[in-house]
Scaffold this active site. Structure first.
Site, PDB file in Angstrom:
ATOM      1  N   GLU A   1       0.833  -1.208   0.000  1.00 18.21           N
ATOM      2  CA  GLU A   1       0.000   0.000   0.000  1.00 18.21           C
ATOM      3  C   GLU A   1       0.870   1.261   0.000  1.00 18.21           C
ATOM      4  O   GLU A   1       0.572   2.237  -0.702  1.00 18.21           O
ATOM      5  CB  GLU A   1      -0.935  -0.001   1.211  1.00 18.21           C
ATOM      6  CG  GLU A   1      -1.973   1.085   1.179  1.00 18.21           C
ATOM      7  CD  GLU A   1      -2.991   0.935   0.062  1.00 18.21           C
ATOM      8  OE1 GLU A   1      -3.008   1.799  -0.854  1.00 18.21           O
ATOM      9  OE2 GLU A   1      -3.777  -0.017   0.096  1.00 18.21           O
TER      10      GLU A   1
ATOM     11  N   GLU B   1       1.671   6.257  -7.167  1.00 11.91           N
ATOM     12  CA  GLU B   1       0.608   7.181  -7.574  1.00 11.91           C
ATOM     13  C   GLU B   1       1.074   8.633  -7.484  1.00 11.91           C
ATOM     14  O   GLU B   1       0.802   9.436  -8.389  1.00 11.91           O
ATOM     15  CB  GLU B   1      -0.634   6.968  -6.717  1.00 11.91           C
ATOM     16  CG  GLU B   1      -1.387   5.704  -7.063  1.00 11.91           C
ATOM     17  CD  GLU B   1      -2.692   5.554  -6.292  1.00 11.91           C
ATOM     18  OE1 GLU B   1      -2.987   6.413  -5.427  1.00 11.91           O
ATOM     19  OE2 GLU B   1      -3.410   4.588  -6.568  1.00 11.91           O
TER      20      GLU B   1
END
Length: 119
Positions: free
Chosen positions: A68, A75
């Site tokens: 994560e 991102e």
């Protein structure tokens, strides 16, 4: 700077990255992962799982949290390099999210393998 000072500085930066992830970039997903972690830890203590089972559970938890954090970093990097929408940039972000999904599925499978006999 000495070797030890460099290492301490590196650890400070790494911990800052983890803190920033949970405070800023992790959002709802980080909260879900932390809630799942607390549930797994509680279940592990409740069922008194073995040392090997603890190791498997911690590996699964770590796998999901690490993926994560890497997903969030990817991102952010993609948004920095290509702020406007782009199909390839979107695909890269989807692939990073897919890695999180795969790690979460793996963690669920490990969780079932560990807790199955207690249920």
């Amino acid at each position: 700077m000495s070797f030890l000072k460099n290492r301490i500085h590196s650890f400070k930066n790494a911990f800052r990255g983890v803190f920033v992830f949970f405070k800023t970039y992790g959002g709802a997903h980080a909260k879900i992962h932390l809630l799942a972690t607390l549930i797994v830890l509680f279940a592990g203590f409740y069922f008194e799982v073995s040392n090997v089972e603890w190791a498997l559970l911690f590996l699964a938890i770590g796998l999901v949290l690490v993926s994560e954090i890497i997903n969030s970093a990817i991102e952010q990097l993609v948004d920095l390099v290509h702020p406007e929408w782009n199909d390839k940039a979107g695909l890269i972000k989807d692939m990073a999210a897919g890695a999180v999904l795969m790690s979460a599925i793996t963690a669920v499978i490990i969780g079932f393998a560990v807790f199955w006999k207690y249920l």
